[in-house]
Design a protein around this motif. Structure first.
Motif, PDB file in Angstrom:
ATOM      1  N   LEU A  42      19.002  48.544 -56.623  1.00 33.89           N
ATOM      2  CA  LEU A  42      19.135  47.789 -55.382  1.00 33.89           C
ATOM      3  C   LEU A  42      17.976  46.805 -55.211  1.00 33.89           C
ATOM      4  CD1 LEU A  42      21.050  47.481 -53.108  1.00 33.89           C
ATOM      5  CD2 LEU A  42      19.970  49.364 -51.902  1.00 33.89           C
ATOM      6  N   SER A  57      30.513  44.629 -58.733  1.00 42.65           N
ATOM      7  CA  SER A  57      31.286  44.851 -57.513  1.00 42.65           C
ATOM      8  C   SER A  57      32.469  43.911 -57.435  1.00 42.65           C
ATOM      9  CB  SER A  57      30.417  44.635 -56.277  1.00 42.65           C
ATOM     10  OG  SER A  57      29.338  45.497 -56.306  1.00 42.65           O
ATOM     11  N   TYR A  90      18.675  43.854 -57.404  1.00 42.70           N
ATOM     12  CA  TYR A  90      19.741  43.032 -56.814  1.00 42.70           C
ATOM     13  C   TYR A  90      19.215  42.219 -55.639  1.00 42.70           C
ATOM     14  CZ  TYR A  90      24.212  41.745 -54.762  1.00 42.70           C
ATOM     15  OH  TYR A  90      25.267  41.027 -54.257  1.00 42.70           O
ATOM     16  N   THR A 107      33.730  38.346 -49.456  1.00 43.10           N
ATOM     17  CA  THR A 107      33.575  39.659 -48.857  1.00 43.10           C
ATOM     18  C   THR A 107      32.101  40.034 -48.940  1.00 43.10           C
ATOM     19  OG1 THR A 107      35.733  40.314 -49.676  1.00 43.10           O
ATOM     20  CG2 THR A 107      34.274  42.081 -48.991  1.00 43.10           C
ATOM     21  N   MET A 159      25.192  35.574 -50.774  1.00 49.71           N
ATOM     22  CA  MET A 159      24.122  36.567 -50.934  1.00 49.71           C
ATOM     23  C   MET A 159      23.012  36.041 -51.838  1.00 49.71           C
ATOM     24  SD  MET A 159      23.156  39.496 -49.857  1.00 49.71           S
ATOM     25  CE  MET A 159      21.667  40.416 -50.280  1.00 49.71           C
ATOM     26  N   TRP A 218      24.639  53.302 -56.352  1.00 46.67           N
ATOM     27  CA  TRP A 218      23.438  52.497 -56.561  1.00 46.67           C
ATOM     28  C   TRP A 218      22.212  53.381 -56.383  1.00 46.67           C
ATOM     29  CZ3 TRP A 218      23.182  46.837 -56.532  1.00 46.67           C
ATOM     30  CH2 TRP A 218      24.429  46.218 -56.465  1.00 46.67           C
ATOM     31  N   CYS A 222      26.510  39.473 -41.512  1.00 47.95           N
ATOM     32  CA  CYS A 222      27.503  39.208 -42.562  1.00 47.95           C
ATOM     33  C   CYS A 222      28.205  40.490 -42.996  1.00 47.95           C
ATOM     34  CB  CYS A 222      26.847  38.583 -43.791  1.00 47.95           C
ATOM     35  SG  CYS A 222      26.242  36.908 -43.526  1.00 47.95           S
ATOM     36  N   HIS A 223      27.479  41.604 -42.963  1.00 43.45           N
ATOM     37  CA  HIS A 223      28.014  42.845 -43.539  1.00 43.45           C
ATOM     38  C   HIS A 223      28.753  43.715 -42.526  1.00 43.45           C
ATOM     39  CE1 HIS A 223      26.534  42.671 -47.701  1.00 43.45           C
ATOM     40  NE2 HIS A 223      25.503  41.983 -47.212  1.00 43.45           N
ATOM     41  N   ASN A 260      35.862  38.188 -54.072  1.00 44.76           N
ATOM     42  CA  ASN A 260      34.594  37.728 -54.653  1.00 44.76           C
ATOM     43  C   ASN A 260      34.734  37.340 -56.121  1.00 44.76           C
ATOM     44  OD1 ASN A 260      33.609  38.198 -52.158  1.00 44.76           O
ATOM     45  ND2 ASN A 260      32.101  39.748 -52.747  1.00 44.76           N
ATOM     46  N   ALA A 285      25.718  36.727 -55.892  1.00 47.24           N
ATOM     47  CA  ALA A 285      26.335  35.401 -55.988  1.00 47.24           C
ATOM     48  C   ALA A 285      26.742  34.978 -54.583  1.00 47.24           C
ATOM     49  CB  ALA A 285      27.538  35.451 -56.927  1.00 47.24           C
ATOM     50  N   CYS A 324      21.071  41.428 -41.565  1.00 48.84           N
ATOM     51  CA  CYS A 324      22.058  41.756 -42.603  1.00 48.84           C
ATOM     52  C   CYS A 324      23.430  42.068 -42.004  1.00 48.84           C
ATOM     53  CB  CYS A 324      21.589  42.952 -43.426  1.00 48.84           C
ATOM     54  SG  CYS A 324      19.859  42.886 -43.939  1.00 48.84           S
ATOM     55  N   LEU A 345      27.666  48.178 -46.581  1.00 50.16           N
ATOM     56  CA  LEU A 345      26.358  48.642 -47.061  1.00 50.16           C
ATOM     57  C   LEU A 345      26.196  50.142 -46.805  1.00 50.16           C
ATOM     58  CD1 LEU A 345      23.928  45.746 -46.014  1.00 50.16           C
ATOM     59  CD2 LEU A 345      25.160  46.089 -48.172  1.00 50.16           C
TER      60      LEU A 345
HETATM   61  C1  HEC Z   1      24.957  35.088 -45.195  1.00 49.76           C
HETATM   62  C2  HEC Z   1      25.625  36.353 -45.264  1.00 49.76           C
HETATM   63  C3  HEC Z   1      24.836  37.534 -45.788  1.00 49.76           C
HETATM   64  C4  HEC Z   1      23.642  38.027 -45.321  1.00 49.76           C
HETATM   65  C5  HEC Z   1      22.770  37.500 -44.192  1.00 49.76           C
HETATM   66  C6  HEC Z   1      23.360  39.193 -46.121  1.00 49.76           C
HETATM   67  N1  HEC Z   1      24.344  39.389 -47.054  1.00 49.76           N
HETATM   68 FE1  HEC Z   1      24.386  40.845 -48.482  1.00 49.76          FE
HETATM   69  N2  HEC Z   1      26.074  40.042 -49.280  1.00 49.76           N
HETATM   70  C7  HEC Z   1      26.761  38.960 -48.764  1.00 49.76           C
HETATM   71  C8  HEC Z   1      27.886  38.661 -49.663  1.00 49.76           C
HETATM   72  C9  HEC Z   1      28.896  37.553 -49.472  1.00 49.76           C
HETATM   73  C10 HEC Z   1      27.835  39.598 -50.716  1.00 49.76           C
HETATM   74  C11 HEC Z   1      28.745  39.665 -51.953  1.00 49.76           C
HETATM   75  C12 HEC Z   1      28.066  38.872 -53.048  1.00 49.76           C
HETATM   76  C13 HEC Z   1      28.672  38.992 -54.445  1.00 49.76           C
HETATM   77  O1  HEC Z   1      29.688  39.652 -54.624  1.00 49.76           O
HETATM   78  O2  HEC Z   1      28.074  38.436 -55.380  1.00 49.76           O
HETATM   79  C14 HEC Z   1      26.694  40.456 -50.432  1.00 49.76           C
HETATM   80  C15 HEC Z   1      26.313  41.522 -51.247  1.00 49.76           C
HETATM   81  C16 HEC Z   1      25.306  42.410 -50.929  1.00 49.76           C
HETATM   82  C17 HEC Z   1      25.020  43.606 -51.674  1.00 49.76           C
HETATM   83  C18 HEC Z   1      25.785  44.122 -52.900  1.00 49.76           C
HETATM   84  C19 HEC Z   1      26.806  45.107 -52.421  1.00 49.76           C
HETATM   85  C20 HEC Z   1      27.758  45.551 -53.475  1.00 49.76           C
HETATM   86  O3  HEC Z   1      28.399  46.595 -53.276  1.00 49.76           O
HETATM   87  O4  HEC Z   1      27.907  44.857 -54.500  1.00 49.76           O
HETATM   88  C21 HEC Z   1      23.947  44.206 -51.066  1.00 49.76           C
HETATM   89  C22 HEC Z   1      23.264  45.485 -51.486  1.00 49.76           C
HETATM   90  C23 HEC Z   1      23.568  43.382 -49.940  1.00 49.76           C
HETATM   91  N3  HEC Z   1      24.418  42.303 -49.895  1.00 49.76           N
HETATM   92  C24 HEC Z   1      22.534  43.671 -49.069  1.00 49.76           C
HETATM   93  C25 HEC Z   1      22.128  42.836 -48.040  1.00 49.76           C
HETATM   94  C26 HEC Z   1      20.958  43.077 -47.226  1.00 49.76           C
HETATM   95  C27 HEC Z   1      20.049  44.277 -47.340  1.00 49.76           C
HETATM   96  C28 HEC Z   1      20.863  42.022 -46.371  1.00 49.76           C
HETATM   97  C29 HEC Z   1      19.783  41.739 -45.339  1.00 49.76           C
HETATM   98  C30 HEC Z   1      18.437  41.694 -45.845  1.00 49.76           C
HETATM   99  C31 HEC Z   1      21.984  41.140 -46.635  1.00 49.76           C
HETATM  100  N4  HEC Z   1      22.727  41.676 -47.655  1.00 49.76           N
HETATM  101  C32 HEC Z   1      22.236  39.976 -45.944  1.00 49.76           C
HETATM  102  C33 HEC Z   1      26.447  38.243 -47.627  1.00 49.76           C
HETATM  103  C34 HEC Z   1      25.268  38.396 -46.888  1.00 49.76           C
END
Ligand code: HEC
Ligand code: HEC
Ligand code: HEC
Length: 424
Positions: A249, A349, A252, A230, A268, A244, A205-206, A358, A265, A202, A234
């Protein structure tokens, strides 16, 4: 010192240096195997789940291409590279790889023949996986249909097209071993940490990245940018302005609509669809661990978000565009809102974030049809709305939620995001 001694010393340093460079930048081939060992049903089942948890298919299956056959382009600041074929085809896939060769790739980023793999393949995270999980993932991959396919040549820029340079990158970023459990935390918390930091990768990307594409270790999970989106921080989700809880969560993270927040979206979405394939307790474990990530950034304190009673002329224009283009799905009376009890857009968000990125990406690209619920689809507006219209809608939505922290330069941001999309 005598001249000869000095020359001798310089030569010796040169030889040691060259030896070191050679040792750094060269790894031996691991012999091919004629037939991978057969695996038990249980091992294949576990392997299928690990491969989901690791999002292997998200990168190794190109749109319209065969499962795990590779060919998806990944755009990096150093050029485009293509994922490889990891089906068990003997010529174009990994059919000749032994478990040892696979494990070396997963832990050190070295291919079977000894060449360095680019860290766009997240081996810095897979390195933390257990031996058993890597063995099960291997068994599963060896059981999928072999496909003959070779991905196009990479288009990396000089000097990054010289693979051995990755060895220096590894020196800086390839650290850590399989995760040991933290004893004063529950089994579920430890499971969540394992899935997040190991297979789930995670933080890739984050987190913010440094100039050479490594995660800034002091700012892990503080939010990053990926493919023009973006990936929000986390940390501190449990205590955020719009907090949250675990149930939200979990929804989501498994591709559903989170009550009061919305749904995944962009990049993610496939991640959430993978997590949806895991046993339910894994999604809960991930959620528990994420909610425990404390806010570490000192950050400036921003004024609290409040809506504006008197919208600007631009926002009024946005309001009427919203009525025409969006209200059939996102308006208060829309069936999608009423029947599926989806949250109002101002709660997502995309609208509460400090960057409009986003929201703009969602508007331009929409949300493609996927394996999630059929109603989880939104048309793309890139062709139907121009930059002025998109900016007006964004200003309207932001104003309804957070006029105290307005988005500035909306049209400029929209233009630059559109320009990025046009690149290959
Ligand atoms: C390929 C890149 C990528 C990976 C790997 C990834 N994320 Fe994300 N994540 C994103 C993106 C881009 C968004 C924003 C999506 C949107 O706004 O719809 C996001 C959004 C989120 C959000 C919502 C946060 C908010 O404040 O709205 C959560 C929770 C989250 N991710 C958790 C995780 C977790 C836990 C993992 C690992 C299991 C993970 N992500 C792996 C790219 C990634
Ligand atoms: C974020 C995208 C991404 C994800 C997720 C990903 N990979 Fe990869 N993988 C790549 C790229 C890109 C390469 C090629 C790197 C190169 O050519 O230097 C690669 C290469 C590999 C290789 C080397 C194959 C060869 O022929 O050299 C193996 C093995 C591999 N991946 C296995 C996996 C497994 C198993 C998973 C899931 C646990 C996985 N990958 C998930 C991007 C990804
Ligand atoms: C055909 C129905 C439909 C239309 C029309 C539509 N949307 Fe959506 N939209 C969706 C669905 C489904 C989702 C995903 C579920 C959710 O987040 O509630 C979504 C999600 C979103 C999100 C949240 C994305 C995220 O990252 O959380 C935003 C913002 C958004 N839409 C804005 C708009 C705007 C602005 C318009 C008008 C220009 C619009 N939508 C038109 C169906 C639609």
């Amino acid at each position: 010192m005598k001249r000869r001694t000095i020359i001798g010393a310089i030569l010796a340093i040169g030889v040691v240096g060259a030896g070191f460079a050679f040792w750094m930048m060269w790894r031996p081939e691991i012999s091919p195997v004629s037939q991978p060992q057969s695996a038990s049903h249980e091992s294949l089942d576990r392997g299928r789940r690990i491969v989901e948890a690791g999002d292997c298919a998200v990168c190794h299956t190109r749109p319209g291409g065969a499962y795990m056959a590779g060919g998806l382009p990944l755009v990096t600041p150093f050029g485009a590279l293509f994922t490889t074929n990891i089906t068990p085809d003997r010529e174009t896939g990994i059919g000749q790889w032994s478990l040892d060769a696979f494990e070396r790739a997963m832990r050190e980023g070295i291919a079977r023949d000894g060449h360095f793999l680019y860290p766009a393949f997240p081996y810095v995270h897979y390195r933390k996986m257990t031996d058993a999980d890597i063995a099960d993932a291997y068994a599963f991959l060896m059981s999928v249909d072999p496909v003959k396919y070779t991905a196009p040549e990479n288009r990396m820029i000089f000097p990054m097209n010289f693979r051995p340079l990755v060895s220096f990158w590894n020196l800086l970023f390839l650290q850590g071993n399989p995760l040991a459990n933290v004893l004063d935390q529950s089994a579920r918390w430890n499971r969540g940490r394992y899935l997040v930091e190991g297979p789930g990768h995670c933080s890739s990307c984050h987190s913010p990245l440094n100039l050479i594409g490594g995660e800034k270790t002091s700012e892990l999970f503080n939010g990053g940018i990926v493919d023009g989106w973006t990936a929000p921080a986390l940390r501190g989700m449990a205590t955020a302005e719009h907090p949250w809880n675990e149930a939200q969560l979990v929804a989501y993270l498994t591709g559903e609509v989170a009550d009061g927040h919305g749904a995944a979206a962009g990049p993610m979405l496939p991640v959430s669809l993978s997590i949806a394939q895991l046993p339910a307790e894994d999604a809960h474990a991930i959620a528990q661990y994420v909610l425990d990530l404390k806010n570490t950034s000192s950050g400036v304190t921003l004024p609290p978000c409040t809506p504006e009673a008197k919208p600007s002329a631009k926002a009024l224009m946005g309001a009427s565009l919203f009525d025409g283009a969006c209200a059939s799905c996102h308006g208060t009376a829309a069936p999608m809102r009423v029947i599926e009890s989806r949250p109002a857009l101002v709660q997502t968000s995309a609208v509460t974030a400090d960057s409009p990125r986003n929201l703009i990406q969602t508007l331009l690209q929409g949300i493609p049809m996927s394996t999630a619920a059929a109603s989880h689809y939104m048309p793309a507006f890139a062709q139907n709305l121009d930059d002025t219209h998109l900016a007006a809608i964004a200003e309207y939505l932001r104003n309804e939620r957070c006029a105290t922290r307005p988005w500035t330069d909306l049209e400029k941001t929209i233009k630059s995001i559109r320009a990025q999309e046009q690149q290959p």
